[in-house]
Design an enzyme around this catalytic site. Sequence first.
Site, PDB file in Angstrom:
ATOM      1  N   HIS A 117       0.802  -1.232   0.000  1.00 23.07           N
ATOM      2  CA  HIS A 117       0.000   0.000   0.000  1.00 23.07           C
ATOM      3  C   HIS A 117       0.837   1.287   0.000  1.00 23.07           C
ATOM      4  CE1 HIS A 117      -3.468  -2.442   0.255  1.00 23.07           C
ATOM      5  NE2 HIS A 117      -3.651  -2.484   1.548  1.00 23.07           N
ATOM      6  N   HIS A 186      -9.742   2.013   0.303  1.00 22.44           N
ATOM      7  CA  HIS A 186      -9.685   0.909   1.267  1.00 22.44           C
ATOM      8  C   HIS A 186     -10.853   0.957   2.257  1.00 22.44           C
ATOM      9  CE1 HIS A 186      -7.756  -2.093   3.872  1.00 22.44           C
ATOM     10  NE2 HIS A 186      -6.855  -2.269   2.907  1.00 22.44           N
ATOM     11  N   GLU A 317     -11.389  -3.833  -2.983  1.00 19.67           N
ATOM     12  CA  GLU A 317     -10.434  -2.838  -3.496  1.00 19.67           C
ATOM     13  C   GLU A 317     -10.238  -3.063  -4.989  1.00 19.67           C
ATOM     14  OE1 GLU A 317      -6.927  -3.189  -0.733  1.00 19.67           O
ATOM     15  OE2 GLU A 317      -8.375  -4.468   0.253  1.00 19.67           O
TER      16      GLU A 317
HETATM   17  C1  BGC Z   1      -4.591  -6.341   2.168  1.00 22.12           C
HETATM   18  C2  BGC Z   1      -4.355  -7.057   3.467  1.00 22.12           C
HETATM   19  C3  BGC Z   1      -3.785  -6.073   4.428  1.00 22.12           C
HETATM   20  C4  BGC Z   1      -4.772  -4.950   4.596  1.00 22.12           C
HETATM   21  C5  BGC Z   1      -4.248  -3.908   5.524  1.00 22.12           C
HETATM   22  C6  BGC Z   1      -5.545  -5.235   2.405  1.00 22.12           C
HETATM   23  O1  BGC Z   1      -5.729  -4.516   1.242  1.00 22.12           O
HETATM   24  O2  BGC Z   1      -5.059  -7.208   1.178  1.00 22.12           O
HETATM   25  O3  BGC Z   1      -3.501  -8.133   3.313  1.00 22.12           O
HETATM   26  O4  BGC Z   1      -3.494  -6.634   5.651  1.00 22.12           O
HETATM   27  O5  BGC Z   1      -5.025  -4.366   3.355  1.00 22.12           O
HETATM   28  O6  BGC Z   1      -5.302  -3.256   6.104  1.00 22.12           O
END
Ligand code: BGC
Length: 353
Positions: A117, A186, A317
Amino acid sequence: MEKAFPTVLSVLCMSVSVEPWGRASSGESVDLFTICDEITVKVSNYGGTITSIRAPDRGGVLNEVVLGFDAIDGYLGSPFYHGATIGRYANRIGGGRITVDGEEFLLPLNDGVNHLHGGFHGLDKRVWSPEIIDDTLQLSYLSRDGEEGYSGNLKVSVTFRVIGDRLEIDYQATTDKPTVVNLTNHAYFNLGGGETILDHLLWLDADSYSPVDESLIPIGAHQNVRDTPFDFTAPTRVGARINDPDNQLDLGNGYDHNFVLNQIGNPQIILTEPSSGRVLEISTNMPGVQLYTGNFLDGSDVGRDEPMGFRSGLCLETQYFPDSPNKPDYPSTLLRPGEKYIEKTVYRFTVTN
Ligand code: BGC
């Protein structure tokens, strides 16, 4: 007389309004914007974060459909990316290594051996410049060359617009050096306000998904969902098979996988919560969606009402596939100077009986 009601409504619900919301860790002051029509959406220029979406149930009662906090402090201390705009690269990059035009870049490893991310200070932790343009909130951010290891000065803009029962998010980016980009939101949805999302019904227009290794990086080839717990091609309870003995579910501690959207039909994703009757339809022009069933939520975040526990919300997402920069067969996430990254995701909130 008959016209009075809509007039009153439009006065109560200005399309975009703004209020001061506190300070980011950097000391910069941030605002909270309310955008409304048939649904009411709150977005902050801290992280381009959706803090609230209120949508009607089948009786017309508006209620929260995303996890979140009322005050900024909850976001500053949380590791869970609630409602945030994610970038420069949403999801994981294996080993944090990318090669762009033969040049290798090492990105910070903020998720064990991987980059996740956008790194330790991704777009979700930045203060964006807001501008209200008619009925649209536009957030802009310049991510400088080298920020979190990425090449190029990347100009990013994300717009949020509510029209009727729809929230439209448009993503745009340009760069002055070749780089990779993958932006998403998210938000953790919980359409009924229940303790978990296991009773939501999910339909995904996806005939295949991306199996992962033990660090949640796709192994490469996609797998057909047929006869697996990943088959959501007919509406299915999220919890129906989540605890099945399945190596992929074990690795994610539930669903934490990319689905390859068939790209036919519109919407490609439908989430239904039977008790409230709320339905969320998602349409996107991105090739994939990460279904993440909140498997890392552990109750440590206390949201508007109560602790956000294990699987109390799920993320859908929309995205380019995880680790695409290292997977030549995946759709490219490379952005070159002179090109424009343009993607769109629409969330529509309706009801069923
Ligand atoms: C991911 C997860 C991650 C989370 C964090 C998601 O987009 O797929 O693996 O732990 O984000 O909040």
